[in-house]
Design an enzyme around this catalytic site. Structure first.
Site, PDB file in Angstrom:
ATOM      1  N   TYR A   1       2.434   5.028  16.362  1.00  0.00           N
ATOM      2  CA  TYR A   1       1.168   4.367  15.602  1.00  0.00           C
ATOM      3  C   TYR A   1      -0.053   5.616  16.281  1.00  0.00           C
ATOM      4  O   TYR A   1      -0.850   5.307  14.838  1.00  0.00           O
ATOM      5  CB  TYR A   1       1.413   2.610  16.119  1.00  0.00           C
ATOM      6  CG  TYR A   1       0.616   2.087  15.770  1.00  0.00           C
ATOM      7  CD1 TYR A   1       0.091   1.450  14.943  1.00  0.00           C
ATOM      8  CD2 TYR A   1      -0.848   2.040  17.139  1.00  0.00           C
ATOM      9  CE1 TYR A   1      -0.909   0.962  14.410  1.00  0.00           C
ATOM     10  CE2 TYR A   1      -2.101   1.079  16.807  1.00  0.00           C
ATOM     11  CZ  TYR A   1      -1.921   0.564  15.564  1.00  0.00           C
ATOM     12  OH  TYR A   1      -3.094  -0.580  15.441  1.00  0.00           O
TER      13      TYR A   1
ATOM     14  N   VAL B   1       1.004  -1.017  -0.225  1.00  0.00           N
ATOM     15  CA  VAL B   1       0.221  -0.011   0.021  1.00  0.00           C
ATOM     16  C   VAL B   1       0.875   0.952   0.124  1.00  0.00           C
ATOM     17  O   VAL B   1       0.600   2.321  -0.283  1.00  0.00           O
ATOM     18  CB  VAL B   1      -0.638   0.294   1.227  1.00  0.00           C
ATOM     19  CG1 VAL B   1      -2.052  -1.159   1.037  1.00  0.00           C
ATOM     20  CG2 VAL B   1      -0.145   0.018   2.424  1.00  0.00           C
TER      21      VAL B   1
END
Length: 263
Positions: free
Chosen positions: A171, A79
């Site tokens: 994250y 991706v």
């Protein structure tokens, strides 16, 4: 530590996605991606599965094709590569004739304090988790616009987009970005009948998680859940399938927390 509640029973499919064409990223393995693929298939969809792990993807394809003949295709995809993402969408359309649902599950984690985190650690997590979601959403929505009959995007965020956890700055920032991106993309797509929503799981237990997270931390996080246990991946997948279905026809720009965490 509170005792865990009784194990849940995975519900049968109800044709929520009958005849829909669904693409799922990071779909191989044992986590949420694999669970949402099986849920979509149980709900009657045709599914294009994708993952950057070629061997694991092939194994998943073979297993699913045996269980759901004629309704599974696969294609490797990174991706972080715009051309690979475009090729994935094109392959789904070539194979099934259209694209109805894009489920953006690809993400990358890791643990490092801000003081010790290198630029490439930060950049890699954001490129996969946030920018990868953007790339896939853009490609899917462009295809849906050509088709002219709406569509759905479901993104995988995290409760860490709202809550703090040591060592997770990259994250958490990426997942908070997924949430904000979801809200804004939903407004861009709404005039065309395209919905964009996200889920924000707290903790979904699967074998690969133990490879990157200590047993002590997993036990601590599980104890913070009201049920005294982590979610099963299929419990998150069920909410994603709901958001992809016509039962969620008036939801867009929403981030649904799949969590039982207590304060």
């Amino acid at each position: 530590m509170r005792p865990p509640g009784p194990p849940p029973v995975r519900p049968a499919g109800r044709e929520l996605l009958a005849e829909k064409v669904v693409v799922v990223t990071a779909a191989a393995g044992t986590g949420i991606g694999a669970a949402v693929v099986e849920r979509c298939l149980d709900e009657g969809a045709f599914v294009m599965i994708s993952d950057q792990h070629v061997r694991r993807l092939a194994e998943s394809h073979d297993r699913l094709s045996a269980d759901y003949p004629g309704r599974v295709r696969s294609m490797p995809c990174d991706v972080t590569d715009e051309q690979a993402v475009a090729a994935l969408v094109n392959a789904a359309v070539a194979g099934y004739g259209r694209l109805d649902v894009m489920i953006n599950n690809a993400g990358l984690g890791g643990t490092a304090s801000v003081m010790e985190m290198a630029d490439d650690e930060w950049s890699r997590v954001l490129d996969v988790t946030l920018t990868g979601t953007f790339r896939c959403t853009r490609a899917a929505v462009r295809q849906m616009l050509v088709q002219g009959h709406g569509g759905v995007v479901v993104n995988n965020a995290s409760v860490l987009g709202w809550r703090a956890q040591a060592g997770q700055a990259h994250y958490a920032a990426a997942k908070a970005g997924v949430m904000a991106f979801t809200r804004c993309a939903a407004l861009d797509a709404a005039p065309y009948g395209i919905r964009v929503n996200a889920v924000a799981p707290s903790l979904a237990m699967h074998p690969n998680l133990s490879k990157v997270t200590s047993a002590d931390l997993l036990a601590e996080l599980s104890d913070q859940e009201a049920f005294g246990r982590a979610a099963q991946p299929w419990e998150v997948a069920a909410v994603m399938a709901f958001l992809a279905s016509d039962y969620a026809s008036y939801l867009t720009g929403e981030v649904v927390s799949v969590s039982s965490q207590h304060p």
